[in-house]
Enzyme design. Structure first.
Site, PDB file in Angstrom:
ATOM      1  N   GLU A  76       0.808  -1.211   0.000  1.00  0.00           N
ATOM      2  CA  GLU A  76       0.000   0.000   0.000  1.00  0.00           C
ATOM      3  C   GLU A  76       0.852   1.276   0.000  1.00  0.00           C
ATOM      4  O   GLU A  76       0.526   2.240  -0.666  1.00  0.00           O
ATOM      5  CB  GLU A  76      -0.918   0.003   1.228  1.00  0.00           C
ATOM      6  CG  GLU A  76      -1.970   1.074   1.101  1.00  0.00           C
ATOM      7  CD  GLU A  76      -3.017   0.969   2.186  1.00  0.00           C
ATOM      8  OE1 GLU A  76      -2.850   0.173   3.108  1.00  0.00           O
ATOM      9  OE2 GLU A  76      -4.002   1.717   2.090  1.00  0.00           O
ATOM     10  N   ASP A  77       1.932   1.278   0.766  1.00  0.00           N
ATOM     11  CA  ASP A  77       2.660   2.534   0.997  1.00  0.00           C
ATOM     12  C   ASP A  77       3.984   2.659   0.268  1.00  0.00           C
ATOM     13  O   ASP A  77       4.630   3.701   0.357  1.00  0.00           O
ATOM     14  CB  ASP A  77       2.946   2.702   2.505  1.00  0.00           C
ATOM     15  CG  ASP A  77       1.668   2.769   3.328  1.00  0.00           C
ATOM     16  OD1 ASP A  77       0.610   3.040   2.737  1.00  0.00           O
ATOM     17  OD2 ASP A  77       1.730   2.544   4.553  1.00  0.00           O
TER      18      ASP A  77
END
Ligand code: MN
Length: 469
Positions: A76-77
């Site tokens: 996600e990051d």
């Protein structure tokens, strides 16, 4: 040679060299990928996945789960992709990280509006129990560091924790997560209640501890005298569940026997019952306070014998007797070795199936009233245990056994007594369903049933009967 991942490895049960190497590799990848990213606390981001991995190692999770914990925020990051995870760490780790990632996409806005992410969470969990274990460890660290988040958001996160994660941990018999998550959320949702409960506990603590220690010594000596090898420990109830009980007992804290308890850990089930006999011969048990959760385990799998006795100085003391295996299972529940082998817990699988083909609007209600509600066991005449939400009726019981039994039910014998079909059942009730060959479900049943499956069957039977008429 030290490595920042050593703390994680040291918390693992019996890591092989290959396990250590994988943990190191995952740590290095996560640290590099998260790079200069920082947590709200100002700490480097890697502190968060490292804390989760340590929790997972502490509770005895396997290496794939710990590696997935370290990598859980990378997709996600960071630029690190699912394909790269699979290439570097295998397909299981990829599956776990992807499942956890999907779940974090949607923002919580109260149970009613949170249906879709909840549905995904539970379906993924049903496929592999380790998904929820990583989510629980993630949530625990986020709750521990919640002070760095804006106040408005704190409340939202704490509510979500109470409404979703605490009941799930309870259902999975994971006391380790349940108590901590509950107390951390309680402090934010009800600061006054938290402070009151904490203050009360503090005033009583030294007195209670001295009392319990005295009882413990006396007990250990007596057990040894009877040749029962036992370890004892003190357990103090979590603040949130203490406060709830205080409320139920209308503030009469003296009526709460089990805030402080002594746990007695013995080697076999046989020793559990022998220890109970020794204890009851030593101190007089308080009537109605003996619970045999070994013969009748709680629906979440919890096993122990509880009894409250009047100890030598006339004060009530709760005792919990269990084997080492039961002791570990009560803390780790579904993660403990036995449950692991089955891959997933039965109710989770059922829930996953129910949710997969259900009207999304019904999901919050069904979760609250059925799957995440308090549970009871009711027994068939053949002694099979049926797991039901508390408040369930003989109709729910009948449909849980077989849809035809439900459709044709006319009345029920509960513990040998004839009762109407809408009577709420209690834990341990023995239920026999009486049927008529041409019996039909009644529309009114919909008002009293508690399970999603009974509701579904009644509706479809009613519709079929209408079509035939
Ligand atoms: Mn996270």
């Amino acid at each position: 040679m030290t490595h920042p991942s050593d703390e994680i490895v040291q918390a693992m049960r019996q890591p092989t060299d290959a396990d250590c190497a994988r943990i190191r590799q995952a740590y290095d990848v996560a640290e590099r990928m998260h790079g200069g990213e920082r947590r709200k606390s100002g700490e480097p981001y890697i502190v968060h996945p490292a804390a989760i991995a340590k929790t997972l190692a502490t509770i005895g999770a396997d290496t794939d789960t710990i590696v997935a914990g370290i990598l859980h925020d990378t997709i996600e990051d960071t630029p690190y992709t699912a394909e790269e995870i699979e290439r570097d760490f295998g397909s299981t780790v990829r599956f776990l990280v992807e499942s956890v990632t999907k779940l974090s996409k949607l923002r919580y806005q109260g149970l009613e509006r949170h249906v879709e992410s909840l549905r995904r969470l539970l379906i993924a969990t049903a496929a592999d129990i380790r998904v929820i274990v990583i989510k629980l460890a993630d949530r625990l660290h986020n709750m521990e560091t919640l002070e760095f988040v804006e106040e408005r958001k704190q409340l939202r996160i704490a509510r979500e924790t109470l409404e979703i994660y605490v009941p799930i941990a309870e259902r999975l018999n994971m006391g380790f997560f349940k108590t901590q998550l509950q107390d951390l959320s309680f402090r934010i949702v009800d600061p006054t209640g938290y402070a009151d409960a904490a203050a009360y506990l503090e005033t009583r603590r030294s007195e209670m501890e001295a009392n319990l220690n005295r009882a413990r010594l006396e007990l250990e000596e007596e057990l040894l005298h009877h040749g029962i090898r036992a370890e004892t420990e003190m357990r103090v109830k979590g603040l949130a569940s203490f406060a709830q009980k205080l409320k139920r007992k209308r503030g009469r804290a003296d009526a709460i026997y089990d805030v402080f308890a002594i746990r007695i850990i013995v080697e076999s089930i046989d020793d559990c019952y022998r220890a109970l006999g020794v204890i009851h011969a030593l101190w007089r048990p308080i009537e109605g306070r003996i619970k045999d959760y070994i013969a009748y385990p709680k629906p979440n799998g919890y096993r122990s014998i509880h009894t409250t006795v009047t100890a030598s100085n006339a004060l009530p003391v709760e005792l919990q007797i269990r084997t080492r295996e039961m002791h570990e299972a009560a803390s780790l529940g579904a993660v403990s070795h036995l449950a692991y082998k089955h891959g997933s817990v039965r109710w989770l699988r059922e829930l996953g199936e129910t949710l997969a083909d259900l009207d999304p609007e019904l999901i919050p209600q069904i979760l609250k009233e059925d799957y995440l509600a308090e549970r009871i066991f009711a027994f068939t005449p053949k002694d099979d245990a049926i797991d039901l939400p508390s408040g369930a009726t003989p109709i729910d019981f009948a449909y849980a056994l077989h849809s035809e039994l439900g459709d044709r039910a006319t009345h029920a014998l509960v513990n040998g007594k004839l009762v109407p079909l809408d009577t709420p059942l209690k834990n341990g009730d023995r239920v026999e369903i009486k049927v008529r060959k041409d019996g039909k479900p009644n529309r009114k049943w919909l008002d009293s049933v508690r399970t999603a499956s009974a509701r579904k069957h009644i509706r479809s039977s009613l519709a079929a009967n209408r079509a035939r008429a």
